[in-house]
Motif scaffolding. Structure first.
Motif, PDB file in Angstrom:
ATOM      1  N   GLN A  89     -25.321  25.498  38.254  1.00 33.30           N
ATOM      2  CA  GLN A  89     -25.769  25.496  39.647  1.00 33.30           C
ATOM      3  C   GLN A  89     -25.117  26.580  40.502  1.00 33.30           C
ATOM      4  O   GLN A  89     -25.818  27.329  41.171  1.00 33.30           O
ATOM      5  CB  GLN A  89     -25.568  24.122  40.268  1.00 33.30           C
ATOM      6  CG  GLN A  89     -26.839  23.296  40.151  1.00 33.30           C
ATOM      7  CD  GLN A  89     -26.659  21.899  40.661  1.00 33.30           C
ATOM      8  OE1 GLN A  89     -25.616  21.557  41.197  1.00 33.30           O
ATOM      9  NE2 GLN A  89     -27.672  21.072  40.484  1.00 33.30           N
ATOM     10  N   PRO A  90     -23.794  26.668  40.488  1.00 29.99           N
ATOM     11  CA  PRO A  90     -23.209  27.759  41.288  1.00 29.99           C
ATOM     12  C   PRO A  90     -23.609  29.142  40.784  1.00 29.99           C
ATOM     13  O   PRO A  90     -23.743  30.071  41.592  1.00 29.99           O
ATOM     14  CB  PRO A  90     -21.701  27.544  41.165  1.00 29.99           C
ATOM     15  CG  PRO A  90     -21.483  26.435  40.234  1.00 29.99           C
ATOM     16  CD  PRO A  90     -22.760  25.734  39.991  1.00 29.99           C
ATOM     17  N   GLN A 112     -26.537  29.932  39.612  1.00 32.47           N
ATOM     18  CA  GLN A 112     -27.846  30.197  40.222  1.00 32.47           C
ATOM     19  C   GLN A 112     -27.711  30.477  41.714  1.00 32.47           C
ATOM     20  O   GLN A 112     -28.435  31.303  42.262  1.00 32.47           O
ATOM     21  CB  GLN A 112     -28.771  28.997  40.012  1.00 32.47           C
ATOM     22  CG  GLN A 112     -29.277  28.885  38.602  1.00 32.47           C
ATOM     23  CD  GLN A 112     -30.217  27.701  38.469  1.00 32.47           C
ATOM     24  OE1 GLN A 112     -31.180  27.582  39.214  1.00 32.47           O
ATOM     25  NE2 GLN A 112     -29.924  26.811  37.534  1.00 32.47           N
ATOM     26  N   ALA A 113     -26.781  29.757  42.348  1.00 31.51           N
ATOM     27  CA  ALA A 113     -26.594  29.951  43.795  1.00 31.51           C
ATOM     28  C   ALA A 113     -26.182  31.399  44.083  1.00 31.51           C
ATOM     29  O   ALA A 113     -26.720  32.039  44.990  1.00 31.51           O
ATOM     30  CB  ALA A 113     -25.552  28.971  44.325  1.00 31.51           C
ATOM     31  N   ARG A 133     -27.839  29.356  52.437  1.00 25.62           N
ATOM     32  CA  ARG A 133     -27.285  28.174  51.753  1.00 25.62           C
ATOM     33  C   ARG A 133     -28.286  27.025  51.773  1.00 25.62           C
ATOM     34  O   ARG A 133     -28.446  26.314  50.790  1.00 25.62           O
ATOM     35  CB  ARG A 133     -25.986  27.733  52.423  1.00 25.62           C
ATOM     36  CG  ARG A 133     -24.797  28.571  52.028  1.00 25.62           C
ATOM     37  CD  ARG A 133     -23.503  27.908  52.486  1.00 25.62           C
ATOM     38  NE  ARG A 133     -22.347  28.690  52.101  1.00 25.62           N
ATOM     39  CZ  ARG A 133     -21.872  29.711  52.800  1.00 25.62           C
ATOM     40  NH1 ARG A 133     -22.451  30.055  53.922  1.00 25.62           N
ATOM     41  NH2 ARG A 133     -20.831  30.394  52.359  1.00 25.62           N
ATOM     42  N   ILE A 164     -30.968  27.677  49.281  1.00 28.72           N
ATOM     43  CA  ILE A 164     -30.455  27.499  47.921  1.00 28.72           C
ATOM     44  C   ILE A 164     -30.392  26.009  47.586  1.00 28.72           C
ATOM     45  O   ILE A 164     -30.825  25.575  46.513  1.00 28.72           O
ATOM     46  CB  ILE A 164     -29.058  28.153  47.779  1.00 28.72           C
ATOM     47  CG1 ILE A 164     -29.190  29.671  47.877  1.00 28.72           C
ATOM     48  CG2 ILE A 164     -28.401  27.751  46.460  1.00 28.72           C
ATOM     49  CD1 ILE A 164     -27.863  30.397  48.034  1.00 28.72           C
ATOM     50  N   ALA A 165     -29.886  25.222  48.548  1.00 30.10           N
ATOM     51  CA  ALA A 165     -29.774  23.781  48.333  1.00 30.10           C
ATOM     52  C   ALA A 165     -31.155  23.178  48.061  1.00 30.10           C
ATOM     53  O   ALA A 165     -31.333  22.373  47.149  1.00 30.10           O
ATOM     54  CB  ALA A 165     -29.131  23.119  49.545  1.00 30.10           C
ATOM     55  N   LEU A 207     -32.381  24.294  44.574  1.00 26.95           N
ATOM     56  CA  LEU A 207     -31.666  23.662  43.457  1.00 26.95           C
ATOM     57  C   LEU A 207     -31.693  22.135  43.560  1.00 26.95           C
ATOM     58  O   LEU A 207     -31.168  21.452  42.695  1.00 26.95           O
ATOM     59  CB  LEU A 207     -30.215  24.153  43.414  1.00 26.95           C
ATOM     60  CG  LEU A 207     -30.010  25.662  43.213  1.00 26.95           C
ATOM     61  CD1 LEU A 207     -28.532  25.995  43.183  1.00 26.95           C
ATOM     62  CD2 LEU A 207     -30.684  26.132  41.925  1.00 26.95           C
ATOM     63  N   VAL A 246     -23.557  22.979  47.698  1.00 33.12           N
ATOM     64  CA  VAL A 246     -23.656  24.434  47.540  1.00 33.12           C
ATOM     65  C   VAL A 246     -22.437  25.097  48.169  1.00 33.12           C
ATOM     66  O   VAL A 246     -21.790  25.957  47.561  1.00 33.12           O
ATOM     67  CB  VAL A 246     -24.946  24.973  48.206  1.00 33.12           C
ATOM     68  CG1 VAL A 246     -24.969  26.493  48.194  1.00 33.12           C
ATOM     69  CG2 VAL A 246     -26.169  24.416  47.504  1.00 33.12           C
ATOM     70  N   LEU A 286     -19.726  26.997  45.722  1.00 31.96           N
ATOM     71  CA  LEU A 286     -19.940  28.443  45.702  1.00 31.96           C
ATOM     72  C   LEU A 286     -18.624  29.213  45.709  1.00 31.96           C
ATOM     73  O   LEU A 286     -18.403  30.115  44.897  1.00 31.96           O
ATOM     74  CB  LEU A 286     -20.805  28.845  46.896  1.00 31.96           C
ATOM     75  CG  LEU A 286     -21.563  30.157  46.811  1.00 31.96           C
ATOM     76  CD1 LEU A 286     -22.396  30.227  45.547  1.00 31.96           C
ATOM     77  CD2 LEU A 286     -22.485  30.318  48.016  1.00 31.96           C
TER      78      LEU A 286
END
Lengths: 219, 229
Positions: free
Chosen positions: A173-174, A176-177, A188, A191-192, A195, A202, A206
């Protein structure tokens, strides 16, 4: 620029246009000789050199800088904006800003290309944030990265290889962030949403991941 | 904000490079960076770490009209990087949409000393009945006038703020005003009434007046101070 004698109040704009066209055709032979010489000299110039000359107001060096970097920068703008028309606007705004700020470029603090890319990315991101709708069709960033690195291309830099190796060590996840933010300019919140995790997650993951990335890269 | 706290400064540098900062925070950060070599070095380090990702992005040749437009704005160079003809209609169309980003890009600074930007030419100040200004109209580029909230007007989900030109004859609708100071309404200068006439903001149902004429109270107004560009 304006020659008042040629500017008639009633037809100000056409008069300027005619005057400029007149000057241009008059200067044609002269310009052509310059153009050839400039092109040869721009072709053999390095980016820092073109940048330095642009900073001192040399427009032919600025044209050379555009020629040398616009395809890369347009690719970056297009990656973020998703639409050619918007990316064209962004590239235009970015180069006007670059011309205005060329003297602020400090070679000690980074390469010309990094400086230019940062300007274009921020212009593109500003544009994106002002747009009502988000561009669609952003590919999954990890697939882009892994397929690019696995493509067997020989021109992949050592820096990109080690960056990918270090990104691979992060949690999915991070990772991809980081990629969604850098490659596509997502916020952000976006992104949240993409995902499907809370925005707080996030935020907290991050920075930890960036610290790991930094340790792994050792730079 | 204390940018000199090492952990915070470094985090912000990473946010800056990732593109996670809202525009205003980014401007503040850039101003701080101009006078702070440590911040600038952190930014440079994060840029160096992540910019390899940009090498994955395929080059795309921009159409020739982009350089033509740049050249028009910075003045002609003796040499042109590529032959160019004509100008896309789409480009003109998108110019309006991207206008909001223009200010942001023009103010863009990186590793730089900040130069004070010239104040925009004020075309009108729109105040309420107590004299408190709520909106300001200023001359923008390309024959446009921006009308921007200055932060005193609250958001009102139940209503729209609509801008009107009050010259001779019936009020002329000029558009709906966002309450967000970062998002001016851009109006073609030619649409504005002449100097000495007025601009007014009325409170309308969401989406604007259904009749094409003001239906709600006029809550802000002001004289056009000078002929728009």
């Amino acid at each position: 620029m304006r020659n008042p004698a040629n500017v008639k109040t009633a037809a100000r704009l056409p008069a300027i246009g005619n005057w400029r066209r007149g000057v241009r055709s008059h200067m044609k032979a002269h310009v052509f000789a310059h153009t050839l010489a400039d092109r040869v000299s721009n072709l053999t110039s390095t980016l820092p050199d073109l940048m330095r000359r642009s900073a001192s107001g040399d427009k032919s060096a600025f044209a050379g800088l555009y020629q040398a970097t616009s395809a890369k920068l347009f690719g970056v703008a297009l990656r973020i904006c998703g639409r050619r028309e918007v990316a064209e606007e962004v590239l235009q705004e970015a180069f006007v800003a670059i011309w205005g700020r060329a003297k602020d470029y400090d070679p000690v603090r980074g390469s010309v290309m990094t400086w230019l890319v940062t300007i274009v990315r921020h212009c593109a991101i500003d544009q994106l944030r002002h747009q009502q709708s988000r561009p669609e069709g952003h590919s999954a960033p990890e697939e882009v990265l892994s397929s690019f690195v696995a493509s067997g291309r020989t021109d992949i830099s050592a820096e990109l290889r080690s960056l990918q190796r270090c990104l691979d060590e992060l949690d999915p996840q991070p990772r991809q962030a980081v990629l969604l933010a850098y490659l596509y300019g997502l916020t952000r919140d976006e992104i949240a949403a993409r995902l499907k995790v809370p925005v707080g997650t996030v935020k907290s993951s991050l920075w930890r991941s960036l610290e790991r990335l930094q340790r792994c890269l050792g730079t | 904000m204390r940018y000199d706290r090492p952990e915070l400064g470094e985090r912000l540098a990473a946010d800056y490079v990732l593109g996670l900062m809202p525009i205003r925070a980014r401007r503040r950060f850039e101003r701080a960076m101009a006078g702070n070599a440590t911040l600038a070095a952190w930014v440079a380090a994060w840029s160096d770490r992540l910019t390899p990702l940009d090498t994955m992005t395929a080059d795309e040749t921009p159409p020739p009209q982009v350089w033509r437009a740049i050249e028009r704005r910075v003045g002609p160079a003796l040499s042109e990087p590529m032959p160019a003809r004509g100008r896309g209609g789409a480009l003109a169309f998108w110019r309006g949409i991207a206008t909001a980003a223009i200010a942001a890009c023009a103010a863009l600074v990186l590793y730089i000393a900040i130069y004070p930007e010239p104040l925009p030419k004020i075309v009108a100040v729109l105040a309420d009945t107590t004299g408190l200004p709520g909106w300001v109209a200023f001359a923008g580029r390309s024959g446009k006038v921006g009308v921007s909230a200055i932060g005193t007007v609250g958001k009102d989900a139940g209503h729209s703020f609509q801008l009107w030109g009050i010259g001779g004859g019936a009020p002329k609708p000029l558009g709906l005003l966002p309450a967000d100071p970062d998002r001016p309404l851009w109006v073609r200068a030619a649409m504005l009434p002449a100097a000495g006439a007025a601009l007014a903001v009325s409170l309308e149902p969401p989406g604007g007046s259904p009749t094409g004429q003001p239906t709600g109270p006029v809550i802000f107004q002001g004289k056009v101070l000078k002929a728009p560009p």
